[in-house]
Design a protein around this motif. Structure first.
Motif, PDB file in Angstrom:
ATOM      1  N   ARG A 194      13.816  12.552   2.061  1.00 12.65           N
ATOM      2  CA  ARG A 194      12.458  12.383   2.608  1.00 12.65           C
ATOM      3  C   ARG A 194      11.631  11.325   1.868  1.00 12.65           C
ATOM      4  N   ARG A 195      12.274  10.416   1.137  1.00 14.54           N
ATOM      5  CA  ARG A 195      11.538   9.285   0.552  1.00 14.54           C
ATOM      6  C   ARG A 195      11.017   8.390   1.680  1.00 14.54           C
ATOM      7  N   ASN A 196       9.839   7.813   1.488  1.00 13.41           N
ATOM      8  CA  ASN A 196       9.180   7.036   2.544  1.00 13.41           C
ATOM      9  C   ASN A 196      10.066   5.915   3.080  1.00 13.41           C
ATOM     10  N   LEU A 197       9.929   5.695   4.404  1.00 13.07           N
ATOM     11  CA  LEU A 197      10.642   4.612   5.069  1.00 13.07           C
ATOM     12  C   LEU A 197       9.600   3.807   5.858  1.00 13.07           C
ATOM     13  N   PHE A 198       9.508   2.498   5.579  1.00 17.06           N
ATOM     14  CA  PHE A 198       8.521   1.617   6.198  1.00 17.06           C
ATOM     15  C   PHE A 198       9.227   0.785   7.261  1.00 17.06           C
ATOM     16  N   LEU A 199       8.793   0.904   8.525  1.00 18.26           N
ATOM     17  CA  LEU A 199       9.447   0.219   9.641  1.00 18.26           C
ATOM     18  C   LEU A 199       8.472  -0.748  10.313  1.00 18.26           C
ATOM     19  N   ILE A 200       8.896  -1.998  10.462  1.00 18.59           N
ATOM     20  CA  ILE A 200       8.076  -3.046  11.064  1.00 18.59           C
ATOM     21  C   ILE A 200       8.766  -3.496  12.347  1.00 18.59           C
ATOM     22  N   ASP A 201       8.128  -3.261  13.488  1.00 18.12           N
ATOM     23  CA  ASP A 201       8.705  -3.629  14.781  1.00 18.12           C
ATOM     24  C   ASP A 201       7.988  -4.880  15.296  1.00 18.12           C
ATOM     25  N   LEU A 202       8.638  -6.021  15.165  1.00 18.81           N
ATOM     26  CA  LEU A 202       8.042  -7.299  15.559  1.00 18.81           C
ATOM     27  C   LEU A 202       8.532  -7.762  16.931  1.00 18.81           C
ATOM     28  N   ALA A 203       9.341  -6.953  17.597  1.00 16.84           N
ATOM     29  CA  ALA A 203       9.951  -7.366  18.862  1.00 16.84           C
ATOM     30  C   ALA A 203       9.079  -7.013  20.062  1.00 16.84           C
ATOM     31  N   VAL A 204       9.195  -7.830  21.094  1.00 13.36           N
ATOM     32  CA  VAL A 204       8.580  -7.546  22.399  1.00 13.36           C
ATOM     33  C   VAL A 204       9.640  -7.860  23.459  1.00 13.36           C
ATOM     34  N   PRO A 205      10.170  -6.858  24.186  1.00 14.40           N
ATOM     35  CA  PRO A 205       9.825  -5.428  24.094  1.00 14.40           C
ATOM     36  C   PRO A 205      10.221  -4.823  22.744  1.00 14.40           C
ATOM     37  N   ARG A 206       9.591  -3.683  22.449  1.00 10.95           N
ATOM     38  CA  ARG A 206       9.768  -3.066  21.136  1.00 10.95           C
ATOM     39  C   ARG A 206      11.201  -2.601  20.893  1.00 10.95           C
ATOM     40  N   ASN A 207      11.601  -2.686  19.625  1.00 12.33           N
ATOM     41  CA  ASN A 207      12.947  -2.269  19.208  1.00 12.33           C
ATOM     42  C   ASN A 207      12.981  -0.855  18.655  1.00 12.33           C
ATOM     43  N   LYS A 216       0.833  -1.212   0.000  1.00 14.95           N
ATOM     44  CA  LYS A 216       0.000   0.000   0.000  1.00 14.95           C
ATOM     45  C   LYS A 216       0.867   1.260   0.000  1.00 14.95           C
ATOM     46  N   ILE A 217       2.033   1.178   0.619  1.00 15.87           N
ATOM     47  CA  ILE A 217       2.922   2.345   0.696  1.00 15.87           C
ATOM     48  C   ILE A 217       3.748   2.505  -0.575  1.00 15.87           C
ATOM     49  N   PHE A 218       4.315   1.380  -1.061  1.00 14.40           N
ATOM     50  CA  PHE A 218       5.265   1.466  -2.181  1.00 14.40           C
ATOM     51  C   PHE A 218       4.696   0.990  -3.515  1.00 14.40           C
ATOM     52  N   GLY A 219       3.568   0.266  -3.492  1.00 14.28           N
ATOM     53  CA  GLY A 219       3.090  -0.350  -4.735  1.00 14.28           C
ATOM     54  C   GLY A 219       3.915  -1.601  -5.011  1.00 14.28           C
ATOM     55  N   ASP A 220       4.591  -1.616  -6.136  1.00 11.42           N
ATOM     56  CA  ASP A 220       5.444  -2.741  -6.494  1.00 11.42           C
ATOM     57  C   ASP A 220       6.675  -2.764  -5.586  1.00 11.42           C
ATOM     58  N   LEU A 221       6.961  -3.918  -4.981  1.00 13.59           N
ATOM     59  CA  LEU A 221       8.088  -4.016  -4.053  1.00 13.59           C
ATOM     60  C   LEU A 221       9.401  -4.355  -4.748  1.00 13.59           C
ATOM     61  N   ARG A 222       9.343  -4.700  -6.013  1.00 12.38           N
ATOM     62  CA  ARG A 222      10.584  -5.024  -6.729  1.00 12.38           C
ATOM     63  C   ARG A 222      11.481  -3.789  -6.809  1.00 12.38           C
TER      64      ARG A 222
END
Length: 420
Positions: A270-283, A174-180
């Motif tokens: 300022r190009r978009n940066l997508f961050l996924i935090d899967l850690a508990v506690p958070r990283n 949704k953020i980048f469209g094509d991920l390639r």
């Protein structure tokens, strides 16, 4: 011809049982051939995934079930009595319904998951190449694939992510469209982070960089993704160069702070940066989510997306089950009709012989007549035979699924009409 399926899955057997019975890809041809060689088995295929192992056969009778269970126990190097606790045995129409549901993703741990369709195809293609499929299993395979495609096309059951890693992919698109062409940075070696990186790799991202406190572990993971291992203390350099960051370390503190992301966005213009935090506690510090151009999602955010999508899938599963029910009924009728064809043809030929012989006797006794009169008598005798045949043929075409009942009806009709 009876259809039989003997197997176990994630609902009936724990992983330690499934893994003993599981068949590696390299062993699938050998295992399928071994199943086909069992006495009484006319056609055979073996479906083996991490969640199920199933022997699918067409047989002359059900006596071969015992031999198949023995073979499975031997394959698993376990006692038959122990294995039987986990097995299910399906027959005839239940086999058809089961395979239609499995290939459509309706029997999966995650409803609607798409991989199972390809796994079913591989099982039958292997059997087809080996020559272990008979005509009944070939038809079942072809129809199973058609039904699976129809379910996915008509219901859209597999369209939305229902696991945390897949939800991450969905949001990234949704953020980048094509991920390639995008670059990914994996921080740490948590299981969910690895799985997310693996899914991203399958989306043909340009590069996956792996940073871990243990550089050797980073190198090991990087090889899995055809990626590159990087030193953990060079985090700033790679934050600026990557588009997607997956954090999954065991650190008890934040490893990505707002100032790290600000510097990275400045370097990225300022190009978009997508961050996924899967850690508990958070990283990743939650304040990162308030920075323009930074899109931060933690494991709870992704789980909410997955749960919402799962509700949609479950609603679509109802429509999918209706499609399967109709398709099972149609396929069952087709198989029963095919099974009845030899008897129907013999029956028609037998009564036609009787009609023709009796008509000749009648015409000799009647004497001279016009062509129109002869045609009328021919028509009368033909219609009478068709009326006599109508109900026996209907019974043969719409017989029970149970082979024993079908055979009993066939024998009765053959006896009544004097067929050999």
């Amino acid at each position: 011809m009876p259809l039989i399926l003997v197997g176990l899955n994630h609902r009936t057997a724990p992983v330690e049982v499934r893994e003993r019975l599981g068949v590696a890809d390299s062993k699938l041809p050998e295992t399928t051939s071994a199943l086909r060689s069992i006495e009484g088995v006319d056609g055979a295929a073996v479906l083996s995934t991490c969640n199920r192992v199933e022997a699918i056969v067409s047989t002359r009778d059900e006596d071969s079930i015992e031999a198949i269970v023995d073979w499975l126990a031997e394959t698993a190097s376990t006692q038959r009595a122990e294995l039987e606790k986990h097995l299910y045995i399906l027959r005839h129409g239940d086999v058809v319904r089961h395979l239609f549901r499995v290939a459509s993703g309706l029997d999966s741990m995650i409803v609607g998951e798409p991989q199972i369709g390809g796994q079913v195809r591989k099982a039958f293609i292997t059997a087809l190449d080996l020559g272990t499929l008979d005509s009944v299993l070939t038809q079942l395979y072809e129809q199973t694939m058609r039904v699976a495609k129809r379910v996915r096309t008509d219901t859209g059951i597999g369209e939305h992510a229902v696991s945390v890693p897949y939800a991450a992919i969905e949001l990234a698109k949704k953020i980048f469209g094509d991920l390639r062409g995008l670059q990914v940075l994996l921080l740490g070696a948590g299981d969910m982070g690895e799985l997310t990186a693996e899914h991203l790799h399958q989306q043909e991202v340009k590069q996956v960089f792996v940073a871990n406190r243990s550089f050797e572990r980073a190198q090991e993971l990087a090889r899995r993704f055809d990626g590159a291992a990087v030193q953990f203390d060079r985090l700033d350099d790679y934050l600026a160069g990557c588009d997607i960051v997956i954090a999954s370390t065991a650190a008890p503190h934040y490893v990505v702070e707002p100032q790290h992301v600000e510097r990275a966005l400045d370097a990225r213009k300022r190009r978009n940066l997508f961050l996924i935090d899967l850690a508990v506690p958070r990283n990743i510090h939650p304040a990162v989510g308030r920075i323009d151009g930074a899109y931060l999602y933690n494991v709870d955010d992704l789980q909410q997306v997955a749960d919402a999508n799962l509700t949609q899938r479950q609603q679509k599963a109802t429509a999918a089950e209706q499609i399967v029910t109709r398709e099972v009924d149609a396929f069952r009728k087709r198989l029963v009709a095919q099974d009845a064809v030899p008897t129907i043809l013999e029956l028609q030929q037998r009564l036609e012989q009787i009609r023709a012989a009796e008509l000749e006797k009648c015409l000799r006794n009647v004497g001279p007549m016009t062509a129109a009169q002869r045609a009328a008598i021919e028509m009368f005798s033909t219609q009478m035979i068709n009326k006599i045949l109508h109900y026996p043929i209907l019974q043969l075409k719409y017989m029970s699924d149970e082979p024993q009942e079908r055979e009993s009806l066939r024998r009765t009709i053959r006896k009544i009409f004097g067929l050999r």
